[in-house]
Design a protein around this motif. Structure first.
Motif: not given
Length: 192
Positions: A17, A21, A24, A39-40, A42-43, A58-59, A62, A91, A94
């Motif tokens: 993930f 992101t 994305g 991007q948004d 995937f969160p 995961s964020q 990232y 971010l 996210f």
């Protein structure tokens, strides 16, 4: 207290993930201080599929990869200076959105399209609740632009509403159809 259960599957899913992101972020349409990206999505998916802790992890992965300098942030940028860009607050949003969505969805017995859609809306609210004030502060305090909060809301939220609704629908369709399959095959153990 948050207890993080990390195993090989969790690490792989968090990395997946984080990578999604980053992918994305490469699809960027510059329209002002904050670009349109994918991007948004995937969160939100991370929170729905991985749950609160691993989704947020995961964020974190990232963001950290971007901060150490790999060009994974919006438009292929990266580095510690990214903290001083108008879009960095999103971010942080996210990370919080993945956690909040995961926390709430973990209490839902059966995830339907409608429930997923509402959870994604909550996630978007979290993202914007962090992103807009951060955008406003960076524009005013670091970039020397004297803007109003209304301007920040316009360029950091209003312009994104149509696209965000479409992305939220897509995420809700994916989540409500994929999560039952992932559970059935033992790939994830959260939600239904």
């Amino acid at each position: 207290m948050i207890t993080l259960k990390i195993n090989t599957r969790s690490i792989i899913m968090a990395a997946l993930f984080a990578a999604l992101t980053a992918i994305g972020a490469l699809i960027t349409i510059p329209i002002g201080p904050v670009p349109i990206t994918l991007q948004d999505m995937f969160p939100m998916l991370a929170g729905l599929i991985l749950g609160a802790e691993i989704g947020a992890l995961s964020q974190i992965v990232y963001i950290l990869i971007g901060l150490i300098g790999l060009p994974v942030l919006a438009g292929g940028t990266g580095g510690i200076n990214s903290v001083f860009t108008p879009s960095f607050g999103y971010l942080i949003g996210f990370l919080l959105a993945a956690f909040v969505i995961g926390k709430i969805s973990g209490k839902i017995k059966k995830l339907t399209f409608t429930k997923a859609f509402l959870l994604c809306i909550v996630g978007m609210i979290v993202i914007y609740a962090v992103g807009i004030p951060y955008l406003y502060l960076i524009l005013n305090n670091f970039l020397g632009k004297k803007v109003t909060i209304q301007y920040a809301i316009k360029v950091g939220f209003v312009l994104f509403i149509p696209g965000d609704i479409i992305k939220t629908i897509i995420v809700s369709i994916i989540a409500s159809n994929v999560i039952p399959l992932l559970k059935k095959n033992g790939i994830v153990k959260v939600n239904s």
